[in-house]
Design a protein around this motif. Structure first.
Motif, short mmCIF file in Angstrom:
data_model
loop_
_atom_site.label_atom_id
_atom_site.label_comp_id
_atom_site.label_asym_id
_atom_site.label_seq_id
_atom_site.Cartn_x
_atom_site.Cartn_y
_atom_site.Cartn_z
N SER A 152 0.85 -1.18 0.00
CA SER A 152 0.00 0.00 0.00
C SER A 152 0.89 1.23 0.00
N MET A 153 0.76 2.07 -1.03
CA MET A 153 1.71 3.17 -1.23
C MET A 153 0.98 4.49 -1.49
N ILE A 154 1.41 5.52 -0.77
CA ILE A 154 0.84 6.86 -0.99
C ILE A 154 1.79 7.63 -1.92
N VAL A 155 1.26 8.17 -3.00
CA VAL A 155 2.09 8.95 -3.93
C VAL A 155 1.59 10.39 -3.94
N HIS A 156 2.50 11.32 -4.25
CA HIS A 156 2.08 12.72 -4.28
C HIS A 156 2.63 13.44 -5.51
N ASP A 157 2.04 14.59 -5.81
CA ASP A 157 2.37 15.27 -7.07
C ASP A 157 3.38 16.40 -6.85
N GLY A 158 4.03 16.44 -5.68
CA GLY A 158 5.01 17.49 -5.42
C GLY A 158 6.41 17.11 -5.86
N GLU A 159 7.34 18.03 -5.62
CA GLU A 159 8.74 17.81 -6.01
C GLU A 159 9.47 16.90 -5.03
N LEU A 172 11.96 -7.90 -3.97
CA LEU A 172 11.53 -8.54 -2.73
C LEU A 172 10.48 -9.63 -2.96
N GLY A 173 10.01 -9.77 -4.19
CA GLY A 173 8.99 -10.79 -4.47
C GLY A 173 7.57 -10.34 -4.11
N ILE A 174 7.38 -9.03 -3.98
CA ILE A 174 6.03 -8.49 -3.73
C ILE A 174 5.30 -8.42 -5.07
N PRO A 175 4.17 -9.10 -5.22
CA PRO A 175 3.56 -9.19 -6.55
C PRO A 175 2.90 -7.90 -7.05
N ALA A 176 2.42 -7.06 -6.14
CA ALA A 176 1.64 -5.91 -6.62
C ALA A 176 1.72 -4.74 -5.65
N ILE A 177 1.47 -3.56 -6.21
CA ILE A 177 1.45 -2.32 -5.42
C ILE A 177 0.10 -1.64 -5.64
N ALA A 178 -0.50 -1.20 -4.53
CA ALA A 178 -1.75 -0.43 -4.61
C ALA A 178 -1.40 1.03 -4.33
N ILE A 179 -1.73 1.91 -5.28
CA ILE A 179 -1.33 3.32 -5.14
C ILE A 179 -2.53 4.20 -4.79
N PHE A 180 -2.24 5.20 -3.92
CA PHE A 180 -3.24 6.14 -3.44
C PHE A 180 -2.66 7.56 -3.55
N PRO A 181 -3.42 8.47 -4.13
CA PRO A 181 -2.86 9.79 -4.44
C PRO A 181 -3.08 10.87 -3.39
N HIS A 182 -2.06 11.70 -3.20
CA HIS A 182 -2.21 12.96 -2.48
C HIS A 182 -1.93 14.06 -3.49
N ILE A 183 -2.95 14.86 -3.83
CA ILE A 183 -2.74 15.90 -4.84
C ILE A 183 -2.78 17.28 -4.20
N ASP A 184 -2.22 18.22 -4.91
CA ASP A 184 -2.25 19.61 -4.46
C ASP A 184 -3.72 20.04 -4.30
N PRO A 185 -4.05 20.63 -3.14
CA PRO A 185 -5.46 21.01 -2.88
C PRO A 185 -6.04 21.92 -3.97
N SER A 186 -5.17 22.67 -4.66
CA SER A 186 -5.70 23.58 -5.70
C SER A 186 -6.31 22.80 -6.86
N ARG A 187 -6.00 21.51 -6.98
CA ARG A 187 -6.56 20.71 -8.08
C ARG A 187 -7.87 20.02 -7.70
N LYS A 188 -8.32 20.22 -6.46
CA LYS A 188 -9.56 19.57 -6.03
C LYS A 188 -10.76 20.43 -6.40
N ASP A 189 -11.87 19.79 -6.72
CA ASP A 189 -13.10 20.54 -6.95
C ASP A 189 -14.31 19.75 -6.47
N GLU A 190 -15.47 20.25 -6.75
CA GLU A 190 -16.73 19.68 -6.26
C GLU A 190 -16.95 18.25 -6.77
N THR A 191 -16.58 17.98 -8.03
CA THR A 191 -16.86 16.66 -8.61
C THR A 191 -15.60 15.80 -8.78
#
Ligand code: PBG
Length: 334
Positions: free
Chosen positions: A40-47, A77-96
Motif C-alpha cells: 500500500s503506497m501513498i504517492v504525491h504530485d510534489g517535487e 523482494l517478491g512483492i507481486p503488486a502495489i496499490a497506489i493512493f494519491p495525495h494531490i495539491d489542494p488547488s486541483r480539487k473541486d466539487e466533482t
C-alpha cells in the motif's frame, strides 16, 4: 466442538507438537510469503522525494521517481503488486473530483513510471473520488450532502478507464456505490480492456480505522460528515455476503474486506462462501496502532506486524494490502 477422534490425555498431549521449532514449522497450518503481500503506497504530485505522514510514523508520501524506484524494490523482494493512493495539491480539487479523469494526472503518471521501471509488478488503482473532491467524499454530493449514487458511478467508470489506459492491471473501486462494478466492467470491455481486472472493495465498512489515511491523502480536514450512507454498518455480517455476491455477479475478479483485523470473521465467511480470491486490507489505523505501541516499547512491533499478517492468511485471505509490505517482505527474504 465435537471431534471425530478421541482426544484424551495422556494419549494426546497437544504440547508435543509445540516442543521444538522444527516440529512447530512442520505442523504449521498456514504460512506467510512475500507473494501474499500487496504494498500500500501513498504517492504525491510534489517535487519532494519523500514527505512523512504525521499519523503514520515510518510512512512517506512518494513522488513519481521514488514510486518507480519502489516498484523495482517490490520486484526484488517478491512483492507481486502495489496499490497506489494519491495525495494531490489542494488547488486541483473541486466539487466533482474532475482531476480523477485527467489522463495526465498523478495516478496515470505514476502507473506509467512504475510499469516502465518494473513491468512484472502488478499495479492496483483505487477507483473513488475522495482524493480529488473538496468535500472529501467518494462521489458527488447533492445540496443536502448526500452522495448521489448513479451520477457518481458515471464518473467512476470514466476514472477506471483512464487508469486502464495508463496501464493499471487492476482497478479497485473503493467507493461503495451500488452498481459500480458492473458499470466499470462494461466500460472496460467496450474500451478494449478485457484483461484489466476488478478488485472490488466489496465489504467496506464505515470505520474509524481510516483516520490516518485521510490525513495521508489530505482529505481529513476536507471531509464533511461521515461515510455511513454508503459504507457498511460495522454491526453487519450477512450484509457483507450480499455485497460480495452482487460484485461477483457484476464482474469482480477479486473481492476485498476492509478494514482488516477487526473484520477477520468477515474474511472467513466471504472466503468460505465464494470461490473467489479474497483480499484483506490492513488499513492505516491498524498500522498506526502497531507503530505507536511499538514506539512506546509497549509491544514488539516487528513481531506483532508479522503475527497480524499471518492471521489474515489463517482467516482465509489470499493476500493482504498493507503499509508494512516492504518491512515484512524484507524479513521474509532474510
Ligand atoms: C477511499 C479509501 C479509503 C481508504 C482506501 N480508499 C478511506 C475512506 O474510505 O475514507 C482507506 C485506506 C486506509 O485507511 O489505509 N476511497
Amino acid at each position: 466442538m465435537t471431534s471425530p477422534f478421541p482426544q484424551t490425555f495422556p494419549a494426546t498431549r497437544l504440547r508435543r507438537l509445540r516442543h521444538s521449532g522444527w516440529i512447530r514449522e512442520l505442523s504449521g497450518e498456514h504460512a506467510l510469503t512475500p507473494s501474499d503481500i500487496i504494498w500500500s503506497m501513498i504517492v504525491h504530485d510534489g517535487e519532494d522525494a519523500k514527505v512523512p505522514v504525521g499519523s503514520m510514523p515510518g510512512l512517506d508520501r512518494l513522488n513519481v521517481d521514488e514510486a518507480a524506484k519502489a516498484a523495482r524494490r517490490a520486484r526484488d523482494l517478491g512483492i507481486p503488486a502495489i496499490a497506489i493512493f494519491p495525495h494531490i495539491d489542494p488547488s486541483r480539487k473541486d466539487e466533482t473530483g474532475s482531476e480523477a479523469l485527467n489522463k495526465d494526472g498523478l495516478i496515470p503518471t505514476v502507473i506509467k513510471a512504475m510499469k516502465d521501471a518494473a513491468p512484472e509488478v502488478g499495479v492496483i488503482c483505487d477507483v473513488a473520488l475522495d482524493p480529488f473532491t473538496i468535500h472529501g467524499h467518494d462521489g458527488v454530493v447533492d445540496e443536502a450532502g448526500y452522495v448521489r449514487n448513479d451520477d457518481t458511478v458515471e464518473l467512476l467508470r470514466q476514472q477506471a478507464v483512464v487508469q486502464a489506459e495508463a496501464g493499471a492491471d487492476i482497478v479497485a473501486p473503493s467507493d461503495m456505490m451500488d452498481g459500480r462494478v458492473g458499470a466499470i466492467r462494461t466500460a472496460l470491455e467496450e474500451g478494449g480492456f478485457s484483461n484489466t481486472m476488478i478488485l472490488s472493495y466489496a465489504a467496506k465498512y464505515a470505520s474509524g480505522f481510516y483516520g490516518p489515511y485521510r490525513d495521508a491523502i489530505g482529505s481529513a480536514s476536507a471531509l464533511k460528515g461521515d461515510k455511513k450512507t454508503y459504507q457498511q454498518n460495522p454491526a453487519n455480517s450477512d450484509e457483507a455476503l450480499r455485497e460480495v455476491a452482487m460484485d461477483i455477479a457484476e464482474g469482480a475478479d477479486l473481492v476485498m474486506v476492509k478494514p482488516g483485523l477487526p473484520y477477520l470473521d468477515i474474511i472467513r465467511r466471504v472466503s468460505e462462501t465464494f470461490a473467489v480470491p479474497t483480499i484483506a486490507f490492513q488499513v492505516s489505523g491498524e498500522y498506526a496502532q502497531i507503530k505507536a505501541a511499538g514506539q512506546n516499547g509497549w509491544i514488539d512491533e516487528e513481531r506483532v506486524m508479522m503475527e497480524t499478517l499471518l492471521c489474515f492468511k489463517r482467516a482465509g485471505a489470499a493476500g493482504v494490502i498493507t503499509y508494512f509490505a516492504e518491512a515484512a517482505a524484507q524479513i521474509l527474504n532474510d
